[in-house]
Motif scaffolding. Structure first.
Motif, short mmCIF file in Angstrom:
data_model
loop_
_atom_site.label_atom_id
_atom_site.label_comp_id
_atom_site.label_asym_id
_atom_site.label_seq_id
_atom_site.Cartn_x
_atom_site.Cartn_y
_atom_site.Cartn_z
N LEU A 212 9.01 77.65 95.14
CA LEU A 212 7.72 77.07 95.48
C LEU A 212 6.72 78.16 95.86
CD1 LEU A 212 8.77 73.98 97.63
CD2 LEU A 212 7.75 73.92 95.35
N ASP A 214 2.24 78.88 96.36
CA ASP A 214 0.91 78.31 96.50
C ASP A 214 -0.02 79.13 95.61
OD1 ASP A 214 -1.77 77.73 97.48
OD2 ASP A 214 -0.77 76.74 99.15
N ARG A 250 -1.40 73.34 98.20
CA ARG A 250 -0.62 72.41 97.38
C ARG A 250 0.41 73.23 96.59
NH1 ARG A 250 1.26 71.20 92.12
NH2 ARG A 250 1.02 68.98 91.63
N ALA A 252 3.54 74.52 94.23
CA ALA A 252 4.07 74.08 92.94
C ALA A 252 5.29 74.93 92.60
CB ALA A 252 3.01 74.21 91.85
N GLU A 256 7.10 73.41 87.19
CA GLU A 256 5.88 72.63 87.01
C GLU A 256 4.83 73.45 86.29
OE1 GLU A 256 2.40 70.29 89.53
OE2 GLU A 256 4.11 71.16 90.61
N THR A 284 4.67 78.88 101.06
CA THR A 284 3.71 77.78 101.00
C THR A 284 2.83 77.76 102.24
OG1 THR A 284 5.19 76.17 102.08
CG2 THR A 284 5.40 76.43 99.69
N LEU A 299 -4.44 72.79 89.98
CA LEU A 299 -3.55 73.58 89.15
C LEU A 299 -3.75 73.30 87.66
CD1 LEU A 299 -1.18 75.64 89.23
CD2 LEU A 299 0.38 73.68 89.15
#
Length: 320
Positions: A212, A214, A250, A252, A256, A284, A299
């Motif tokens: 993950l 950001d 947010r 990702a 993704e 994050t 995104l």
């Protein structure tokens, strides 16, 4: 480096911005300034920190003074977006980068020595990824705990800027994982994915599919820097330091990002995963840690804009 000089108009005071570093962030800042200001002139100046910069410094100083001297209210802004460091940079490389920053600070202090603090500012681009690597849900008061020489070096650069009152107003920016595309800039994950998808090649991923991050679109940072410069004269605070996180709030996962790139390009994407990634930690940030008026690009939109920029510049607008 590039100097931007602009004239007085009904809506703006005259000024000069010295931009050190013309990669992804530096170039988007220049483009944003050119959009926001009227009558902007660009001066391409030589600055090579691997050699003696004394002669280059004199030329830069003279050009800036020539632009500032005719105006009693001209603004002098310096934007540091330079450096070749990355997560794998060793302590010696970070020390070299710090020395280059100190050279620039010494130069702009001399140039601005006769200007009041409210007419000069120094904008320093740091790295949230380096400072907060491995930390999640970071808020406004989260303490940086660097895990590598890269993060420690960025923290040292911040301290150097923060403690230099002679720079005038100082803005320390901490962008998270930056993506986007400008010609000649270092290629990041997103650009590599787009280019390899268009060419039918294989992209190597140096992280885990569920890592993950950001991700923040470079143009958002450029606009934020431009606003700092353009609003400098109207800000009543004459000599202060601000530290600002620039992220999306947010997170990702890499899988993704890959799926969005495939959807935007309309082609399959061939991936090779590093079985022993060195850069797979999560990183994050909370949306509440962002500036109140900062509106990051989504995104999907940011990736679509990146795809378009790569196509226009490298493939003449055609999906090859």
């Amino acid at each position: 480096m590039i100097l931007l000089e602009w004239d007085r108009t009904a809506r703006q005071a005259p000024g000069v911005a010295a931009v050190f570093g013309t990669g992804l962030i530096g170039r988007t800042a220049i483009d944003a300034l050119r959009r926001n200001l009227d009558c902007v002139r660009l001066h391409h100046m030589q600055w090579d920190w691997s050699s003696d910069t004394s002669g280059q410094a004199r030329q830069i100083a003279q050009t800036v003074r020539n632009a500032l001297d005719p105006h009693e209210d001209a603004v002098f802004a310096t934007i540091w977006a330079a450096g070749h460091s990355g997560f794998g940079t060793d302590p010696a490389g970070m020390q070299t980068e710090l020395a280059a920053l100190e050279d620039v600070m010494n130069l702009v202090q001399k140039i601005g020595a006769t200007l009041p603090p409210n007419r000069r500012c120094f904008i320093h681009t740091s790295s949230a990824g380096g400072l907060f690597e491995g930390q999640t849900a970071c808020g406004a008061n989260t303490k940086p705990v660097p895990l590598r020489p890269y993060g420690e070096g960025k923290l040292a650069q911040e301290a150097c800027v923060r403690n230099s009152d002679a720079l005038g107003r100082r803005h320390i920016l901490r962008p998270s994982s930056v993506y986007g595309y400008v010609p000649g800039a270092r290629r990041g994950l997103f650009t590599v994915l787009v280019a390899t998808a268009l060419q039918g090649k294989t992209a190597r991923i140096m992280g885990a599919m569920n890592t993950l991050r950001d991700y923040i679109f470079a143009d958002d940072i450029g606009r934020f820097i431009s606003d700092l410069v353009c609003n400098h004269a109207s800000n009543p605070i004459s000599n202060a330091v601000s530290t600002t996180l620039l992220a999306s709030g947010r997170p990702a996962a890499i899988y993704e990002v890959i799926n969005v790139v495939k959807a935007c390009v309309g082609r399959p994407l061939f991936i090779k995963i590093d079985p022993h990634p060195e850069n797979a930690r999560h990183n994050t940030f909370l949306r509440t840690a962002l500036p109140r008026d900062f509106k990051p690009t989504g995104l999907h939109e940011g990736i679509a804009l990146t795809v378009g920029a790569v196509c226009r510049d490298r493939f003449q607008g055609a999906f090859l």
